[in-house]
Scaffold this active site. Structure first.
Site, short mmCIF file in Angstrom:
data_model
loop_
_atom_site.label_atom_id
_atom_site.label_comp_id
_atom_site.label_asym_id
_atom_site.label_seq_id
_atom_site.Cartn_x
_atom_site.Cartn_y
_atom_site.Cartn_z
N GLY A 240 3.69 -4.01 -0.65
CA GLY A 240 4.19 -2.73 -0.17
C GLY A 240 3.13 -1.99 0.62
CB SER A 241 2.85 1.55 1.52
OG SER A 241 2.83 2.21 0.26
N GLY A 245 -0.27 0.46 -3.19
CA GLY A 245 -1.26 -0.45 -3.73
C GLY A 245 -2.41 0.25 -4.41
CD GLU A 262 -0.67 -10.68 -0.23
OE1 GLU A 262 -0.97 -10.27 0.91
OE2 GLU A 262 -1.18 -11.69 -0.75
#
Length: 520
Positions: A240-241, A245, A262
């Protein structure tokens, strides 16, 4: 254009074909909208915090049994899952298109990616290898083993609603782990469909596949927080963003768990004077426009040498002006919709910032011809910028390509690396020295660096992931499987002496009775 009720009927038909219990998609509190038309096509039930904790508990109990199953046997389970995916490829790929807005070939390609990672994992199930190392102590041996980690939590994003789960789950299953999955709240139907296929594979596999081996949690941030904070989940993979994270990474680290992150990707390609411009044009177009710019590996910055800038940009402008846009279920358009209105507004904000910074913008407007007024289709935007400032440094999850000019390769590499993210990158060149420089320690600082191809379109055989604010995680191929296991180092003494490492001396006299029993 198909009417609203027909798309909903299609969704229900596909879900039934995939084996999803109708009770899971009817009468729930969360509406599911298709970006193709903007209409509500189902209502799913959010998991409560209590249900989430129970699911984690069930997965933990399943793990305690699953870890005892030999790894090649676990590989057989993943092989059966791959067969289910092969049989369901058309239906699941269609559902990906309906729920995520991808063109048909990309929806099918995402399911093929799931099949491919299952094939990789089946082979891996017989190669979960450790090392044997020489010992400094006589009659000793050192070895390394890898054991199952436990429950693996998977948090996935809307843009790859099923493939990212499979990158994690296929490896986790053969490694001996159970999986609890929180899909994006924007794409829960594909997750329920995949879970139905997992359960079908488990029934064929037999009693060795314990209840709770794979669980799905539907909901928003609150459900994800339960998964992230539970100590029974030693590994959390989150896509995600960067903002998401940071939260996940800190919370997992606070309980000494491990994260596979990721996150954002502000990806760039460098086009050198020697580049094959026809090849580059095709790669740039897919990388920047494909999936309506909603890939983490989407090409967002194009760094072009001043000698070929005018030629390449003129060609790109023609492509951008003519690329086909539309509902992928009703046409062969290459560009489908943005996921929702928030994505459209984010795109417009970034373009306004670019104009304010002196950028020359082509495209970016809302596209309405022949599509639903409730959906958000856009023309891809090409933005010529004088420098890498303002919106160029940030990632906007939309089809915006910023074009910059450079004079020297050193300048181009500095621009490539001059953003907080470090996922994917590429260079177009026929000069071997330029290519090798780009791939060297003084070249791209990204986790993925390509030559004569775009930033988008990774294969499952290589480890996928990036550096800096991309999070540092690795998934899919190579040795990414190690993230789903715990490492154990063993020292074995097959002699009768007790030497210590580093020459340490600690001699004691054994009691006489012990000496006697030892010699008996």
């Amino acid at each position: 254009m198909a009417d609203a009720s027909r798309l909903t009927e299609t969704v229900q038909e596909v879900l039934r074909s995939l084996g999803v219990d109708p009770r899971l998609t009817e009468g729930g509190n969360r509406p599911v909208r298709s970006p193709l038309t903007g209409e509500i096509v189902a209502h799913v039930h959010d998991s409560t915090a209590q249900e989430a904790r129970a699911a984690i508990g069930s997965a933990h109990e399943a793990f305690l049994q699953w870890r005892k199953v030999p790894a090649p046997r676990r590989g057989e389970f993943v092989r059966l899952l791959g067969e289910e995916l092969r049989a369901a490829k058309d239906d699941l790929g269609r559902l990906v298109t309906i729920e995520a807005g991808k063109i048909v070939s990309e929806g099918l390609g995402e399911v093929q990616e799931m099949i491919d990672i299952c094939d990789l994992a089946v082979g891996l199930s017989r190669q979960l290898y450790g090392l044997t190392m020489g010992s400094e102590r006589a009659d000793h041996r050192l070895q390394e083993q890898w054991h199952p980690a436990g429950v693996v939590g998977v948090i996935s994003a809307f843009n790859f609603p099923v493939a990212v789960w499979s990158w994690n789950a296929a490896l986790a299953f053969v490694c001996g782990d159970a999986v609890v999955w929180k899909p994006s709240e924007k794409t829960p139907l594909t997750a329920l469909a995949v879970q139905a296929l997992v359960e079908r594979a488990a029934r064929k596999f037999g009693p060795d596949a314990p209840q709770g081996l794979s669980r799905v949690l539907i909901g928003a941030r609150e459900v994800g927080e339960v998964l992230v904070e539970d100590a029974r989940v030693p590994v959390v993979s989150a896509t995600g963003s960067t903002a998401m994270g940071r939260i996940v990474g800190q919370k997992v680290a606070a309980r000494f768990g491990r994260s596979i992150l990721e996150l954002g990707g502000n990806n760039a390609s460098i086009v050198t004077p020697s580049a094959d411009l026809d090849l580059a044009l095709r790669a740039i177009a897919f990388g920047a426009i494909g999936t309506a710019g909603q890939r983490c590996t989407t090409l967002r910055r194009l760094i072009v040498h001043e000698s070929v800038y005018d030629t390449l940009v003129a060609s790109l402008k023609r492509v951008y002006a003519s690329v086909s846009i539309g509902n992928p279920l009703e046409s062969d358009a290459l560009v489908g919709p943005l996921i929702d209105e928030a994505a459209f507004q984010g795109m417009q904000k970034a373009l306004a910032e670019a104009r304010a910074a002196g950028g020359k913008v082509q495209g970016g407007e809302r596209f309405t011809e022949g599509v639903s007024a409730n959906a958000f289709y856009v023309r891809p935007a090409l933005v010529e910028m004088a420098g890498q400032t303002g919106p160029v440094v940030h990632e906007t999850f939309a089809p915006i390509l910023y074009v910059l000019k450079y004079s020297t390769l050193e300048e181009a590499i500095a621009l490539q690396n001059g953003v907080p993210q470090g996922l994917s990158s590429s260079i177009f060149t026929t000069d071997m020295r330029e290519a090798d420089r780009f791939l060297s320690a003084t070249g791209s600082d990204c986790g993925i660096a390509n030559v004569n191809m775009g930033s988008s379109g990774a294969e499952i055989g290589g480890a996928f992931g990036g550096e800096k604010e991309t999070g540092g995680g690795r998934e899919s191929g190579s040795d990414a499987w190690k993230a789903y296991m715990r490492r154990q180092t063993n020292a074995i003494n097959y002699g009768t002496a007790m030497p210590l490492a580093q020459g340490v001396k600690f001699d004691i006299d054994a009691p006489a009775e012990d000496k006697g029993s030892a010699n008996a």
